[in-house]
Design an enzyme around this catalytic site. Structure first.
Site: not given
Ligand code: IPE
Ligand code: IPE
Ligand code: MG
Length: 224
Positions: A12, A14-17, A29, A57, A63, A122, A178, A191
């Site tokens: 999680d 990527n978008g904010r980064w 991404h 997910s 989105r 793997l 979460r 864990e």
């Molecule tokens: C969870 O991340 C799904 C993936 C990493 C693929 P999200 O960024 O979609 O989760 P929420 O919506 O913030 O809980």
């Molecule tokens: C990548 O992170 C997970 C995917 C759902 C592809 P996000 O796209 O959720 O990035 P944030 O949380 O918005 O920064």
């Molecule tokens: Mg996210």
């Protein structure tokens, strides 16, 4: 010291980064894939047998269409580009989640699974269009026709993760605490490590630190 068989990761941030770098979410991404490669290499190096990566997910369909399209195109190109290398390195690819994508992507995914199915080093489970609740509902619907008592083993063997040991640890990057509908059944005794860094910033060193911490945890499983 605890052994590690299976690591699960919610990739999680990527978008904010991407936005933090004054570019786009999609740029994040794209760069996030570099972290995927780093983690794959490190996981093989550490002789861990299973790695499950949450890539998309069932909720991510909400989105903007443009981002969703970009993500699947990115995945398509990534697989076309890297599949032979993964195959050479002994990676077995398995998709968990319902394969409801474009014909082209479905074909690429099926082909990748088929090509790598005998690999032993793997197993990478790529969670795509994956949601834990829908996975459980699907399993229960299958089971209701069998007039047999439901037990833990039967449920486990009707999930996408059948025959895969439960994750020993879960890592979530991006400073969010979460589960976002990821492996709710399978993570019952994992864990959990929440990592502040955004996925594109996560590196081998961060990963190694978590693995080392995990090894030293006293896992009780209800016992003392
Ligand atoms: C969870 O991340 C799904 C993936 C990493 C693929 P999200 O960024 O979609 O989760 P929420 O919506 O913030 O809980
Ligand atoms: C990548 O992170 C997970 C995917 C759902 C592809 P996000 O796209 O959720 O990035 P944030 O949380 O918005 O920064
Ligand atoms: Mg996210």
């Amino acid at each position: 010291m605890n052994q590690i068989q299976h690591v699960a990761i919610i990739m999680d941030g990527n978008g904010r980064w991407g936005l933090k770098k004054r570019k786009s979410r999609n740029f994040g991404h794209k760069i996030g894939l570099k972290t995927v490669e780093k983690v794959l290499k490190q996981t093989i190096k550490k002789k861990i047998k299973y790695l499950t990566l949450f890539a998309f997910s069932t909720e991510n369909w909400k989105r903007p269409q443009k981002e969703v399209n970009f993500l699947f195109k990115l995945l398509e190109n990534f697989l076309l580009d890297k599949l032979s290398e993964f195959h050479k390195n002994g990676i077995k690819l398995k998709i968990i989640g319902k394969k409801r994508f474009s014909n082209q992507l479905n074909r690429i995914l099926n082909n990748a699974e088929k090509k790598t199915k005998k690999n032993k080093k793997l197993q990478v489970n790529l969670a795509l269009n994956y949601g834990s609740k829908s996975e459980l509902i699907y399993a229960f619907n299958k089971l209701k026709f069998k007039k047999k008592a439901i037990n833990e083993k039967i449920i486990s063997s009707n999930l996408f993760t059948k025959n895969i040991p439960d994750p020993d640890l879960l890592i979530r990057t991006g400073n969010t605490h979460r589960l976002s509908n990821f492996l709710l059944w399978q993570l019952a005794y994992a864990e959990i490590f929440f990592e502040k860094k955004l996925w594109p910033d996560f590196n081998e060193n961060d990963y190694n630190k978590i693995l080392l911490k995990f090894k030293k945890i006293k896992r009780n499983f209800g016992n003392i």
